[in-house]
Design a protein around this motif. Structure first.
Motif, mmCIF file in Angstrom:
data_model
loop_
_atom_site.group_PDB
_atom_site.id
_atom_site.type_symbol
_atom_site.label_atom_id
_atom_site.label_comp_id
_atom_site.label_asym_id
_atom_site.label_seq_id
_atom_site.Cartn_x
_atom_site.Cartn_y
_atom_site.Cartn_z
ATOM 1 N N ARG A 54 0.856 -1.237 -0.130
ATOM 2 C CA ARG A 54 0.095 -0.200 -0.148
ATOM 3 C C ARG A 54 0.989 1.370 -0.040
ATOM 4 O O ARG A 54 0.579 2.323 -0.764
ATOM 5 C CB ARG A 54 -0.987 0.014 1.086
ATOM 6 C CG ARG A 54 -2.290 1.026 1.209
ATOM 7 C CD ARG A 54 -2.881 0.899 2.382
ATOM 8 N NE ARG A 54 -3.955 -0.094 2.239
ATOM 9 C CZ ARG A 54 -5.159 -0.170 1.516
ATOM 10 N NH1 ARG A 54 -5.262 0.879 0.417
ATOM 11 N NH2 ARG A 54 -5.850 -0.999 1.201
ATOM 12 N N ASP B 279 -1.003 2.978 -5.422
ATOM 13 C CA ASP B 279 -2.431 3.608 -4.930
ATOM 14 C C ASP B 279 -3.239 2.715 -4.921
ATOM 15 O O ASP B 279 -2.959 1.234 -5.543
ATOM 16 C CB ASP B 279 -2.607 4.858 -5.814
ATOM 17 C CG ASP B 279 -2.849 4.430 -7.231
ATOM 18 O OD1 ASP B 279 -3.220 3.273 -7.719
ATOM 19 O OD2 ASP B 279 -2.728 5.410 -8.116
ATOM 20 N N GLU B 280 -4.528 2.942 -4.814
ATOM 21 C CA GLU B 280 -5.841 1.740 -4.622
ATOM 22 C C GLU B 280 -5.857 1.231 -5.857
ATOM 23 O O GLU B 280 -6.087 -0.192 -5.904
ATOM 24 C CB GLU B 280 -6.839 2.259 -4.098
ATOM 25 C CG GLU B 280 -8.064 1.820 -3.654
ATOM 26 C CD GLU B 280 -8.038 1.422 -2.405
ATOM 27 O OE1 GLU B 280 -8.830 0.695 -1.757
ATOM 28 O OE2 GLU B 280 -7.050 1.726 -1.528
ATOM 29 N N THR B 281 -5.961 1.881 -7.083
ATOM 30 C CA THR B 281 -6.210 1.344 -8.314
ATOM 31 C C THR B 281 -5.051 0.229 -8.683
ATOM 32 O O THR B 281 -5.055 -0.934 -9.029
ATOM 33 C CB THR B 281 -6.124 2.193 -9.585
ATOM 34 O OG1 THR B 281 -7.286 2.985 -9.059
ATOM 35 C CG2 THR B 281 -6.405 1.856 -10.786
ATOM 36 N N ARG B 282 -3.672 0.798 -8.569
ATOM 37 C CA ARG B 282 -2.616 -0.251 -8.986
ATOM 38 C C ARG B 282 -2.508 -1.494 -8.095
ATOM 39 O O ARG B 282 -2.107 -2.465 -8.291
ATOM 40 C CB ARG B 282 -1.381 0.911 -8.669
ATOM 41 C CG ARG B 282 -1.458 1.781 -10.078
ATOM 42 C CD ARG B 282 -0.262 2.575 -10.129
ATOM 43 N NE ARG B 282 1.104 1.835 -10.398
ATOM 44 C CZ ARG B 282 2.169 2.058 -9.551
ATOM 45 N NH1 ARG B 282 2.216 3.275 -8.812
ATOM 46 N NH2 ARG B 282 3.088 1.364 -9.708
#
Length: 150
Positions: A109, A113-116
């Motif tokens: 994390r 980022d959240e998407t990756r």
């Protein structure tokens, strides 16, 4: 091969290929291939290991890094994000040992980022599925032949 997976279930094979492509869409292609190579090493999938080693080289991956990938923790050649991705790959591939420890997920994390991170998780899941199907469909390895007693 024991079975022609594409010929026997072309829709499933095609869907899996589309899933795999969608899974890695938001990742650097070189990183995605490193993850695929490492999971294939851990799972012992020679077919996928060869395929993804070639693909990694085609993305511009350095041969020296590929040669040391199995010992990435001891190599200075890998970046922080790559190390986090490889650690997550190992945890997910060997999930029966300890699940995915919080510190492994937290390290990933920090770099994604959240998407990756979501795409990284799906990429790891996809290569593990490919490895398992490829290993199951391959004929068993012949037992080693003992040299004649001399």
């Amino acid at each position: 091969m024991r079975i022609d997976l594409h010929g026997a279930a072309p829709g499933v094979h095609s869907a899996m290929a589309r899933f795999d492509a969608a899974a890695s869409r938001e990742l650097d292609p070189g990183l995605a291939e490193l993850v695929r190579v490492r999971a294939s090493q851990l799972n012992g999938c020679a077919l996928c290991l060869g395929l993804h080693t070639r693909a990694a080289l085609e993305t511009g991956e350095d041969e020296a890094r590929l040669r040391t990938l199995a010992l990435w923790r001891d190599s200075p050649l890998f970046t922080g994000p790559e190390r986090a991705a490889l650690e997550l790959t190992e945890s997910m591939t060997r999930i029966e040992e300890a699940g995915v420890p919080e510190e492994v997920f937290a390290a990933a994390r920090e770099h994604f980022d959240e998407t990756r991170l979501a795409h990284l998780l799906w990429t790891i899941a996809a290569i593990n599925a490919w490895n398992r199907v490829a290993i199951a469909a391959a004929p068993p390895a012949a037992p080693p032949v003992a040299p004649p007693a001399g």
